[in-house]
Design a protein around this motif. Structure first.
Motif, short mmCIF file in Angstrom:
data_model
loop_
_atom_site.label_atom_id
_atom_site.label_comp_id
_atom_site.label_asym_id
_atom_site.label_seq_id
_atom_site.Cartn_x
_atom_site.Cartn_y
_atom_site.Cartn_z
N TYR A 133 4.07 -13.11 -26.34
CA TYR A 133 4.82 -12.47 -25.28
C TYR A 133 3.94 -11.46 -24.55
CZ TYR A 133 8.40 -14.38 -28.28
OH TYR A 133 9.15 -15.22 -29.05
N PRO A 134 4.05 -11.38 -23.23
CA PRO A 134 3.26 -10.37 -22.50
C PRO A 134 3.77 -8.97 -22.81
CG PRO A 134 4.78 -11.49 -21.03
CD PRO A 134 4.88 -12.18 -22.36
N ASP A 135 2.87 -8.06 -22.92
CA ASP A 135 3.23 -6.69 -23.27
C ASP A 135 3.06 -5.81 -22.04
OD1 ASP A 135 3.91 -4.43 -24.56
OD2 ASP A 135 2.30 -4.51 -26.03
N ILE A 136 4.16 -5.53 -21.34
CA ILE A 136 4.07 -4.77 -20.10
C ILE A 136 3.74 -3.30 -20.34
CG2 ILE A 136 5.60 -6.30 -18.83
CD1 ILE A 136 7.81 -4.22 -19.26
N VAL A 137 4.04 -2.78 -21.52
CA VAL A 137 3.75 -1.38 -21.80
C VAL A 137 2.24 -1.15 -21.87
CG1 VAL A 137 4.03 0.47 -23.47
CG2 VAL A 137 5.95 -1.01 -22.92
N TYR A 138 1.51 -2.13 -22.34
CA TYR A 138 0.06 -1.96 -22.47
C TYR A 138 -0.70 -2.66 -21.34
CZ TYR A 138 1.27 -0.03 -26.94
OH TYR A 138 1.81 0.75 -27.92
N PRO B 181 -2.78 -2.71 -17.89
CA PRO B 181 -3.73 -1.71 -17.37
C PRO B 181 -3.15 -0.77 -16.32
CG PRO B 181 -4.76 -3.87 -17.45
CD PRO B 181 -3.32 -4.07 -17.81
N LYS B 182 -2.14 -1.19 -15.59
CA LYS B 182 -1.56 -0.34 -14.55
C LYS B 182 -0.43 0.56 -15.06
CE LYS B 182 -2.72 -3.42 -10.79
NZ LYS B 182 -2.25 -4.23 -9.68
N THR B 183 -0.01 0.38 -16.29
CA THR B 183 1.11 1.15 -16.82
C THR B 183 0.86 2.66 -16.81
OG1 THR B 183 1.82 -0.70 -18.17
CG2 THR B 183 2.62 1.46 -18.81
N PRO B 184 -0.31 3.15 -17.22
CA PRO B 184 -0.51 4.61 -17.17
C PRO B 184 -0.38 5.19 -15.76
CG PRO B 184 -2.19 3.60 -18.53
CD PRO B 184 -1.44 2.48 -17.87
N VAL B 185 -0.84 4.46 -14.77
CA VAL B 185 -0.74 4.93 -13.39
C VAL B 185 0.73 4.99 -12.97
CG1 VAL B 185 -1.34 4.41 -10.99
CG2 VAL B 185 -3.02 4.06 -12.80
N ILE B 186 1.49 3.97 -13.32
CA ILE B 186 2.92 3.93 -12.96
C ILE B 186 3.67 5.04 -13.67
CG2 ILE B 186 5.02 2.55 -13.17
CD1 ILE B 186 3.17 0.07 -12.78
N VAL B 187 3.40 5.25 -14.95
CA VAL B 187 4.07 6.33 -15.69
C VAL B 187 3.70 7.68 -15.09
CG1 VAL B 187 4.17 7.52 -17.92
CG2 VAL B 187 4.30 5.02 -17.83
N PHE B 188 2.44 7.88 -14.76
CA PHE B 188 2.00 9.13 -14.13
C PHE B 188 2.72 9.37 -12.81
CE2 PHE B 188 -0.91 11.42 -11.27
CZ PHE B 188 -1.00 12.61 -11.96
#
Length: 125
Positions: A87-92, A94-101
């Motif tokens: 399953y793809p892991d959307i939390v990990y 590469p763009k997740t930290p930018v979106i969370v920020f």
């Protein structure tokens, strides 16, 4: 670590941070007069322990999503699933930290705007 977490949970369950002098006040709010991202989190934790979800959202709307994200991270890290590679892991991603920020920054800005829809994001009382 478990004893410390249990002690903190019991403290927040039995003592209300909004009326107790033992809890620290937000230094950012005290110095600037603006709400930070975490303002209201102590009261939100107290409400969550009493299963008052509406109270949690009144004090800090990002509290529950942040807890869910942390719980997901700990679950994946300490209890990996056998078929987790399928399953793809959307939390990990590469763009997740930018979106969370960006979410955190926008939330902090919006909760300090004293106009109607944004004022709902400010911590209650």
């Amino acid at each position: 670590m478990g004893v410390l977490i249990t002690g903190i949970v019991l403290l927040y369950y039995f003592m209300d941070p909004s009326s107790s002098p033992y809890f620290l006040k937000c230094p950012f709010y005290h110095i600037t007069g603006y709400y930070c991202t975490g303002c209201g989190s102590q009261r939100a934790l107290h409400n969550l322990l009493h299963l008052d979800i509406a109270g949690v959202m009144r004090h800090n709307a990002l509290f529950i999503p942040a807890l869910l994200l942390i719980a997901y991270h700990w679950t994946i890290k300490y209890f990996p699933f056998k078929n987790s590679k399928k399953y793809p892991d959307i939390v990990y991603h590469p763009k997740t930290p930018v979106i969370v920020f960006l979410i955190v920054v926008l939330f902090t800005i919006f909760r300090n705007i004293p106009l109607f829809p944004f004022s709902l994001l400010a911590p209650a009382g």
